[in-house]
Design an enzyme around this catalytic site. Structure first.
Site, short mmCIF file in Angstrom:
data_model
loop_
_atom_site.label_atom_id
_atom_site.label_comp_id
_atom_site.label_asym_id
_atom_site.label_seq_id
_atom_site.Cartn_x
_atom_site.Cartn_y
_atom_site.Cartn_z
N ASP A 174 0.82 -1.22 0.00
CA ASP A 174 0.00 0.00 0.00
C ASP A 174 0.85 1.26 0.00
O ASP A 174 2.02 1.25 0.41
CB ASP A 174 -0.88 0.05 1.25
N ASP A 175 0.21 2.35 -0.43
CA ASP A 175 0.66 3.74 -0.23
C ASP A 175 1.67 4.25 -1.24
O ASP A 175 2.04 5.42 -1.20
CB ASP A 175 1.24 3.96 1.18
N HIS A 197 -6.15 3.12 -3.97
CA HIS A 197 -6.01 3.32 -2.51
C HIS A 197 -6.33 4.77 -2.14
O HIS A 197 -5.78 5.29 -1.18
CB HIS A 197 -4.60 2.95 -2.07
N TYR A 217 -6.65 2.63 5.98
CA TYR A 217 -6.86 2.21 7.37
C TYR A 217 -7.87 1.07 7.48
O TYR A 217 -8.27 0.68 8.57
CB TYR A 217 -7.32 3.38 8.26
N HIS A 249 -5.21 9.41 0.77
CA HIS A 249 -5.24 8.56 1.97
C HIS A 249 -6.06 9.12 3.14
O HIS A 249 -5.63 9.05 4.29
CB HIS A 249 -3.79 8.28 2.43
N HIS A 252 3.61 -2.24 3.22
CA HIS A 252 3.68 -0.89 2.65
C HIS A 252 5.05 -0.68 2.02
O HIS A 252 6.08 -0.83 2.71
CB HIS A 252 3.45 0.17 3.74
#
Length: 259
Positions: free
Chosen positions: A60-61, A111, A152, A115, A204
Site C-alpha cells: 500500500d501507499d 487506494h 486504514y 489517503h 507498505h
C-alpha cells in the site's frame, strides 16, 4: 519462363498473433518512433489456488522511492503482487514504476487520492477520491483498476455504495504485518512468512524496513512451496463483485488458519 516473377494472389497463412504484442514488436524495432511505447501486460496466468499453496502479497501507499527495488526482488522470485496506489503519489518520476508493474504482470488497485478516512467523507468527496486515482493511473498506464483498498481499512455502507458505483471490489487482508508500526525488517519478515495458504498479506512499500524484509519473506515462503499471486489470481475464476469486501481465502477452523 525464367524471367517470370510469380506474384502471390492470396494472403499468407500465419498463426494468430496478439495485436498488442505485434504492436510492441513493431515499435521496439523502430527506436526513433515518436510518442510513448505501448504497455503490454502479460496474459493472466491460470493458477488453481484451491489446489496449491498461494499467497497474495499486497503493498500500500506507493509508488515511492523504494518500489523499484521491491519489483526487482519480486522478479528474482518470479513473484507477482498487488500494489494499492495512492493517486497523489503518481507523478512523472513514479509513472515509469507503475508502467513497469503492469508490464511485469503485477496488479494495481485504488487506494484513494491522498489517503483520508473514507468513512468521514461525503459521498461526493469519496467519489472524487476514487475517480481522480482511477483517472491518473489510467492516463499513465492505460489500465482500469478493478480493486480498491480503503485507507486504514475504514469502510461502511457509504464506501460500499461508492466503490460499487466505481466498479471496484474492496480488498482487505487477513494478515497484517504491522510494518507501519514496527519498523523492524526481521519482525516483518517473520510475520509475513507465517502466512497460511490463501492469505492476503498487508505491507507498505513506503517503508525502508519493509523493503529490507522482502528478500527474507520471499525466500522463506518460496521454501515452503508457495506460489506468489495477485489478488485476482488468488480468487481465480470467481468474479469479484464491485462494492463487496474480500479479505483472503484463509479461514479459521479449530483455532488455526487453513485453506
Amino acid at each position: 519462363m525464367d524471367d517470370i516473377v510469380r506474384i502471390r494472389t492470396s494472403a499468407p497463412v500465419r498463426g494468430n498473433v496478439d495485436p498488442r504484442l505485434l504492436a510492441a514488436r513493431v515499435i521496439a524495432q523502430q527506436p526513433g518512433w515518436p510518442g510513448a511505447r505501448p504497455i503490454v501486460a502479460p496474459h493472466r496466468r491460470s493458477i488453481r489456488c484451491e489446489q496449491i499453496k498461494c499467497v497474495a502479497l499486497t503493498f500500500d501507499d506507493g509508488p515511492f522511492d523504494y518500489t523499484g527495488k521491491v519489483l526487482d526482488m519480486l522478479a528474482e522470485h518470479h513473484a507477482k503482487a498487488t500494489f494499492f496506489v495512492v493517486g497523489h503519489m503518481v507523478n512523472a518520476q513514479t509513472g515509469f514504476t507503475l508502467r513497469r508493474m503492469v508490464s511485469e504482470g503485477h496488479e494495481l488497485g485504488n487506494h484513494s487520492w491522498d489517503h483520508p478516512t473514507l468513512t468521514a467523507l461525503s459521498h461526493e468527496a469519496l467519489r472524487g477520491q476514487l475517480e481522480r486515482t482511477q483517472e491518473v493511473v489510467r492516463a499513465v498506464t492505460g489500465t482500469t483498476m478493478r480493486l480498491m483498498r480503503p485507507p486504514y481499512g475504514a469502510t461502511d455502507g457509504k464506501v460500499a455504495e461508492e466503490t460499487a458505483r466505481a466498479g471496484l471490489a474492496q480488498i482487505m487482508w487477513d494478515l497484517d504485518t504491522l510494518d507501519w508500526r514496527d519498523r523492524d525488517s526481521a519482525l516483518v519478515a517473520r510475520r509475513a512468512s507465517a502466512a497460511p495458504p490463501g492469505s492476503v498479506v498487508l505491507m507498505h512499500d513506503i517503508h525502508k524496513s519493509t523493503v529490507e524484509a522482502v528478500p527474507r519473506l520471499l525466500r522463506e515462503l518460496d521454501a515452503k512451496g508457495y506460489t506468489f499471486v495477485t489478488v485476482s489470481e488468488l480468487y481465480g475464476t470467481r468474479e469479484l463483485t464491485p462494492g463487496k469486501r474480500y479479505a483472503g481465502e484463509a479461514e479459521e477452523e479449530n483455532g488455526t488458519k487453513r485453506r
